[in-house]
Design a protein around this motif. Sequence first.
Motif, short mmCIF file in Angstrom:
data_model
loop_
_atom_site.label_atom_id
_atom_site.label_comp_id
_atom_site.label_asym_id
_atom_site.label_seq_id
_atom_site.Cartn_x
_atom_site.Cartn_y
_atom_site.Cartn_z
N UNK A 81 0.83 -1.19 0.00
CA UNK A 81 0.00 0.00 0.00
C UNK A 81 0.87 1.25 0.00
N UNK A 82 0.25 2.39 -0.13
CA UNK A 82 0.97 3.66 -0.02
C UNK A 82 0.91 4.13 1.43
N UNK A 83 1.81 5.05 1.77
CA UNK A 83 1.79 5.63 3.12
C UNK A 83 0.46 6.35 3.35
N UNK A 84 -0.03 7.01 2.32
CA UNK A 84 -1.30 7.72 2.45
C UNK A 84 -2.44 6.76 2.78
N UNK A 85 -2.44 5.60 2.15
CA UNK A 85 -3.50 4.62 2.43
C UNK A 85 -3.43 4.12 3.86
N UNK A 86 -2.23 3.95 4.40
CA UNK A 86 -2.10 3.52 5.79
C UNK A 86 -2.57 4.62 6.73
N UNK A 87 -2.21 5.87 6.44
CA UNK A 87 -2.67 6.98 7.26
C UNK A 87 -4.19 7.08 7.27
N UNK A 88 -4.81 6.86 6.13
CA UNK A 88 -6.27 6.88 6.07
C UNK A 88 -6.88 5.68 6.77
N UNK A 89 -6.27 4.52 6.59
CA UNK A 89 -6.79 3.32 7.25
C UNK A 89 -6.79 3.47 8.76
N UNK A 90 -5.74 4.12 9.29
CA UNK A 90 -5.69 4.39 10.74
C UNK A 90 -6.85 5.27 11.15
N UNK A 91 -7.10 6.31 10.38
CA UNK A 91 -8.18 7.24 10.71
C UNK A 91 -9.55 6.58 10.55
N UNK A 92 -9.68 5.72 9.56
CA UNK A 92 -10.94 5.01 9.36
C UNK A 92 -11.23 4.01 10.47
N UNK A 93 -10.21 3.71 11.28
CA UNK A 93 -10.39 2.84 12.45
C UNK A 93 -10.91 3.61 13.65
N UNK A 94 -10.88 4.93 13.60
CA UNK A 94 -11.28 5.74 14.76
C UNK A 94 -12.73 5.51 15.19
N UNK A 95 -13.69 5.26 14.31
CA UNK A 95 -15.04 4.96 14.80
C UNK A 95 -15.08 3.78 15.76
N UNK A 96 -14.32 2.74 15.43
CA UNK A 96 -14.26 1.58 16.32
C UNK A 96 -13.59 1.94 17.64
N UNK A 97 -12.58 2.79 17.58
CA UNK A 97 -11.83 3.15 18.78
C UNK A 97 -12.57 4.13 19.67
N UNK A 98 -13.40 5.00 19.06
CA UNK A 98 -14.00 6.09 19.82
C UNK A 98 -15.53 6.12 19.81
N UNK A 99 -16.15 5.28 19.01
CA UNK A 99 -17.60 5.22 19.02
C UNK A 99 -18.29 6.39 18.36
#
Length: 345
Positions: free
Chosen positions: A261-279
């Motif tokens: 993947x690209x670095x940008x895709x990993x940065x976005x994937x991390x952010x897209x995980x925030x709903x699970x982390x923060x509700x």
Amino acid sequence: MRTLKLGGTGLEVPALGLGCVGLSEFYGPTHRDEAFATLRTAAELGMAFLDTSDYYGVDSANERLIGEFLAQGEGVRSRFAVATKFGPVRAPGTGELVGVRSDPAYVRAACDASLRRLGTDHIDLYYLHHPDFVTPVEETVGAMAELVAAGKVRHLGLSNVSAEELHAGHQVHPITAVQNEWSLFTREYEDSVVPLCAELGIGFVAYSPFSRGFLTGRHTSTEGLAEDDIRRGMPRFNASNAQHNAALLAPVRRIAEARGATLAQIALAWLLHRPEAHGIAVVPIPGTRSPARLRENAEALHLTLTDDELSALDPIAEQVKGERMPPAPDLDRGHDAIGDAAGSR
């Protein structure tokens, strides 16, 4: 593209939006044809959530660009959720920032001007871009609520606000979304605004998810940037900080290489995980002028990071050197001094 609901007012948007500021200003040369190609690609991908502002571009050039695009064919407007913002005031012709206004009279005038430039009869999500220095946020949101009642605006948002300002505004009228900066480099709202969003059922629209390109690995210093590129004045890109911050990309790069993947895709994937982390509902709005980059960004929706990968990324933000923005300009804090410039926009 999958969709999700922002807040409790019924606004449903794609899981990724498009930050449009770079199509007109701040990040190097812009070209109308390239901008239109990017907007067409967004429509093709279902990334039909456009974020603009009357602040973007001299004489609100970005709103005018979006309006021109939306007028290109029958039914184009109905395919997009359009968000815009008001607050900062720029001098006509030069674009010089002369102040910030969020008083009720300005709210009404700014909305009407945005509607004209966008060529639409309603704004899907209307944000206060930044509170001014004198108007209580309750008064600003009260005036914005009048726009909802008049049918000019469908949903309300607040941008660059504290938890206290968000809570106060929400008491006047339901706030659909907060738009604050959030990324692997910027996590300052996770202990304040984010928990309040979870408590009140407010969505979070994350701007600058790549920390203005730093997290993509393509722009980790001021080298090669246009002379008028805004990043030349940002502390994280300064020579004293840039080398240190670039080294922090090592775990992002390792994960990206392992995933193909690209670095940008990993940065976005991390952010897209925030709903699970923060509700809460979180919609990143990465900006790009490139249709190819836009397609790459959309692929991040198919990445799910492991617990080990998330743990490797978690320590990055606390190690970043330099503020996310340059020092605030010394603006006149009175409405009278900036009334002429605001009225002629």
